[in-house]
Design a protein around this motif. Structure first.
Motif, PDB file in Angstrom:
ATOM      1  N   LEU A  27      -5.634  25.266  37.079  1.00  0.00           N
ATOM      2  CA  LEU A  27      -4.299  24.668  37.117  1.00  0.00           C
ATOM      3  C   LEU A  27      -3.213  25.626  36.636  1.00  0.00           C
ATOM      4  N   ALA A  28      -3.492  26.916  36.644  1.00  0.00           N
ATOM      5  CA  ALA A  28      -2.520  27.893  36.113  1.00  0.00           C
ATOM      6  C   ALA A  28      -1.181  27.834  36.828  1.00  0.00           C
ATOM      7  N   ASP A  29      -1.176  27.510  38.119  1.00  0.00           N
ATOM      8  CA  ASP A  29       0.072  27.476  38.878  1.00  0.00           C
ATOM      9  C   ASP A  29       0.617  26.067  39.077  1.00  0.00           C
ATOM     10  N   VAL A  30       0.087  25.104  38.327  1.00  0.00           N
ATOM     11  CA  VAL A  30       0.597  23.737  38.402  1.00  0.00           C
ATOM     12  C   VAL A  30       1.810  23.645  37.480  1.00  0.00           C
ATOM     13  N   THR A  31       2.911  23.172  38.050  1.00  0.00           N
ATOM     14  CA  THR A  31       4.166  23.141  37.296  1.00  0.00           C
ATOM     15  C   THR A  31       4.435  21.811  36.614  1.00  0.00           C
ATOM     16  N   PHE A  32       3.769  20.737  37.066  1.00  0.00           N
ATOM     17  CA  PHE A  32       4.014  19.410  36.502  1.00  0.00           C
ATOM     18  C   PHE A  32       2.757  18.570  36.655  1.00  0.00           C
ATOM     19  N   VAL A  33       2.392  17.859  35.592  1.00  0.00           N
ATOM     20  CA  VAL A  33       1.258  16.928  35.628  1.00  0.00           C
ATOM     21  C   VAL A  33       1.701  15.646  34.949  1.00  0.00           C
ATOM     22  N   ASP A  34       1.426  14.507  35.588  1.00  0.00           N
ATOM     23  CA  ASP A  34       1.684  13.225  34.933  1.00  0.00           C
ATOM     24  C   ASP A  34       0.354  12.500  34.748  1.00  0.00           C
ATOM     25  N   VAL A  35       0.414  11.273  34.277  1.00  0.00           N
ATOM     26  CA  VAL A  35      -0.795  10.504  33.998  1.00  0.00           C
ATOM     27  C   VAL A  35      -1.632  10.316  35.262  1.00  0.00           C
ATOM     28  N   SER A  36      -0.991  10.152  36.402  1.00  0.00           N
ATOM     29  CA  SER A  36      -1.736  10.017  37.656  1.00  0.00           C
ATOM     30  C   SER A  36      -2.574  11.263  37.932  1.00  0.00           C
ATOM     31  N   GLY A  37      -2.005  12.419  37.657  1.00  0.00           N
ATOM     32  CA  GLY A  37      -2.741  13.666  37.842  1.00  0.00           C
ATOM     33  C   GLY A  37      -3.913  13.783  36.891  1.00  0.00           C
ATOM     34  N   VAL A  38      -3.711  13.391  35.643  1.00  0.00           N
ATOM     35  CA  VAL A  38      -4.801  13.418  34.664  1.00  0.00           C
ATOM     36  C   VAL A  38      -5.901  12.444  35.086  1.00  0.00           C
ATOM     37  N   CYS A  39      -5.520  11.301  35.635  1.00  0.00           N
ATOM     38  CA  CYS A  39      -6.516  10.328  36.107  1.00  0.00           C
ATOM     39  C   CYS A  39      -7.356  10.902  37.241  1.00  0.00           C
ATOM     40  N   VAL A  40      -6.747  11.697  38.109  1.00  0.00           N
ATOM     41  CA  VAL A  40      -7.508  12.354  39.179  1.00  0.00           C
ATOM     42  C   VAL A  40      -8.568  13.261  38.561  1.00  0.00           C
ATOM     43  N   LEU A  41      -8.175  14.055  37.576  1.00  0.00           N
ATOM     44  CA  LEU A  41      -9.117  14.968  36.930  1.00  0.00           C
ATOM     45  C   LEU A  41     -10.244  14.206  36.235  1.00  0.00           C
ATOM     46  N   LEU A  42      -9.902  13.103  35.554  1.00  0.00           N
ATOM     47  CA  LEU A  42     -10.919  12.286  34.888  1.00  0.00           C
ATOM     48  C   LEU A  42     -11.870  11.646  35.895  1.00  0.00           C
ATOM     49  N   ASP A  43     -11.327  11.186  37.009  1.00  0.00           N
ATOM     50  CA  ASP A  43     -12.148  10.563  38.053  1.00  0.00           C
ATOM     51  C   ASP A  43     -13.129  11.569  38.640  1.00  0.00           C
ATOM     52  N   ILE A  44     -12.657  12.759  38.944  1.00  0.00           N
ATOM     53  CA  ILE A  44     -13.526  13.791  39.508  1.00  0.00           C
ATOM     54  C   ILE A  44     -14.590  14.203  38.494  1.00  0.00           C
ATOM     55  N   ALA A  45     -14.206  14.324  37.227  1.00  0.00           N
ATOM     56  CA  ALA A  45     -15.183  14.678  36.186  1.00  0.00           C
ATOM     57  C   ALA A  45     -16.264  13.613  36.079  1.00  0.00           C
ATOM     58  N   SER A  46     -15.872  12.362  36.154  1.00  0.00           N
ATOM     59  CA  SER A  46     -16.832  11.263  36.085  1.00  0.00           C
ATOM     60  C   SER A  46     -17.787  11.297  37.278  1.00  0.00           C
ATOM     61  N   ARG A  47     -17.249  11.516  38.466  1.00  0.00           N
ATOM     62  CA  ARG A  47     -18.097  11.599  39.666  1.00  0.00           C
ATOM     63  C   ARG A  47     -19.060  12.775  39.583  1.00  0.00           C
ATOM     64  N   ALA A  48     -18.579  13.893  39.060  1.00  0.00           N
ATOM     65  CA  ALA A  48     -19.437  15.073  38.916  1.00  0.00           C
ATOM     66  C   ALA A  48     -20.597  14.776  37.970  1.00  0.00           C
ATOM     67  N   GLN A  49     -20.312  14.117  36.842  1.00  0.00           N
ATOM     68  CA  GLN A  49     -21.363  13.784  35.881  1.00  0.00           C
ATOM     69  C   GLN A  49     -22.379  12.814  36.470  1.00  0.00           C
ATOM     70  N   GLN A  50     -21.912  11.857  37.249  1.00  0.00           N
ATOM     71  CA  GLN A  50     -22.817  10.887  37.868  1.00  0.00           C
ATOM     72  C   GLN A  50     -23.751  11.566  38.858  1.00  0.00           C
ATOM     73  N   GLY A  51     -23.288  12.627  39.497  1.00  0.00           N
ATOM     74  CA  GLY A  51     -24.107  13.344  40.466  1.00  0.00           C
ATOM     75  C   GLY A  51     -24.782  14.566  39.874  1.00  0.00           C
ATOM     76  N   ASP A  52     -24.911  14.615  38.545  1.00  0.00           N
ATOM     77  CA  ASP A  52     -25.514  15.754  37.837  1.00  0.00           C
ATOM     78  C   ASP A  52     -24.814  17.071  38.155  1.00  0.00           C
ATOM     79  N   GLY A  53     -23.515  16.999  38.374  1.00  0.00           N
ATOM     80  CA  GLY A  53     -22.731  18.200  38.630  1.00  0.00           C
ATOM     81  C   GLY A  53     -21.897  18.547  37.415  1.00  0.00           C
ATOM     82  N   ARG A  54     -21.042  19.527  37.596  1.00  0.00           N
ATOM     83  CA  ARG A  54     -20.192  19.966  36.496  1.00  0.00           C
ATOM     84  C   ARG A  54     -18.801  20.256  37.036  1.00  0.00           C
ATOM     85  N   PHE A  55     -17.799  19.704  36.400  1.00  0.00           N
ATOM     86  CA  PHE A  55     -16.406  19.899  36.778  1.00  0.00           C
ATOM     87  C   PHE A  55     -15.651  20.401  35.555  1.00  0.00           C
ATOM     88  N   THR A  56     -15.038  21.549  35.696  1.00  0.00           N
ATOM     89  CA  THR A  56     -14.304  22.163  34.594  1.00  0.00           C
ATOM     90  C   THR A  56     -12.867  22.412  35.020  1.00  0.00           C
TER      91      THR A  56
END
Length: 160
Positions: A58-87
């Motif tokens: 996210l080095a070039d991301v200029t703005f993040v709101d709660v909706s954006g953080v929710c996207v990251l949390l959702d993807i992290a959760s899906r990755a964990q459920q599928g034995d993956g890793r999201f960083t």
């Protein structure tokens, strides 16, 4: 006249898997907000679908709101459920701060040292669903001060 979709395309761009990296890496640029959250979710989820591990830079991301953080949390959760890793790498300072405020700092793997702002945020207990389903109140009632003795006399003079 441009459509709203055209405007969104320019606010969020991504590059996947540059040469020379072992772990697939997706680079986001622009805004990660309510208007771009759905597109970001699709792009990141699709990239994670093709790899067990994914780094979202996210080095070039200029703005993040709660909706954006929710996207990251959702993807992290899906990755964990599928034995993956999201960083998440190089997040703007607001991302760890939002996570800390809602007590979700351990829900997302962040590859960056914490900032002073994220360390000093107050801690509350909130679930991921509470954060992503929260509504923000933007309307406030005006504050009225008590009438002065002069105002009362002036009002009494007008009503007689």
């Amino acid at each position: 006249m441009d459509s709203p979709e055209a405007a969104i395309r320019f606010r969020l761009s991504y590059t996947l898997n540059p040469s020379g990296t072992a772990t697939p890496r997706i680079f986001l640029a622009g805004e990660l907000s309510l208007t771009t959250a759905d597109r970001a979710r699709i792009v990141i989820h699709d990239a994670l679908h093709h790899a067990r591990e994914l780094i979202c830079d996210l080095a070039d991301v200029t703005f993040v709101d709660v909706s954006g953080v929710c996207v990251l949390l959702d993807i992290a959760s899906r990755a964990q459920q599928g034995d993956g890793r999201f960083t998440v790498a190089n997040p703007p300072p607001i991302v760890p701060r939002i996570l800390r405020i809602f007590g979700l700092e351990h829900s997302l793997e962040i590859d960056a040292p914490p900032t002073a702002a994220s360390i000093q945020a107050p801690v509350t207990t909130t679930t991921r669903a509470d954060l992503c389903n929260a509504t923000v109140r933007t309307r406030r009632r005006p504050v009225r001060s008590a009438p002065s003795a002069r105002d009362i006399r002036a009002h009494e003079g007008r009503t007689r």
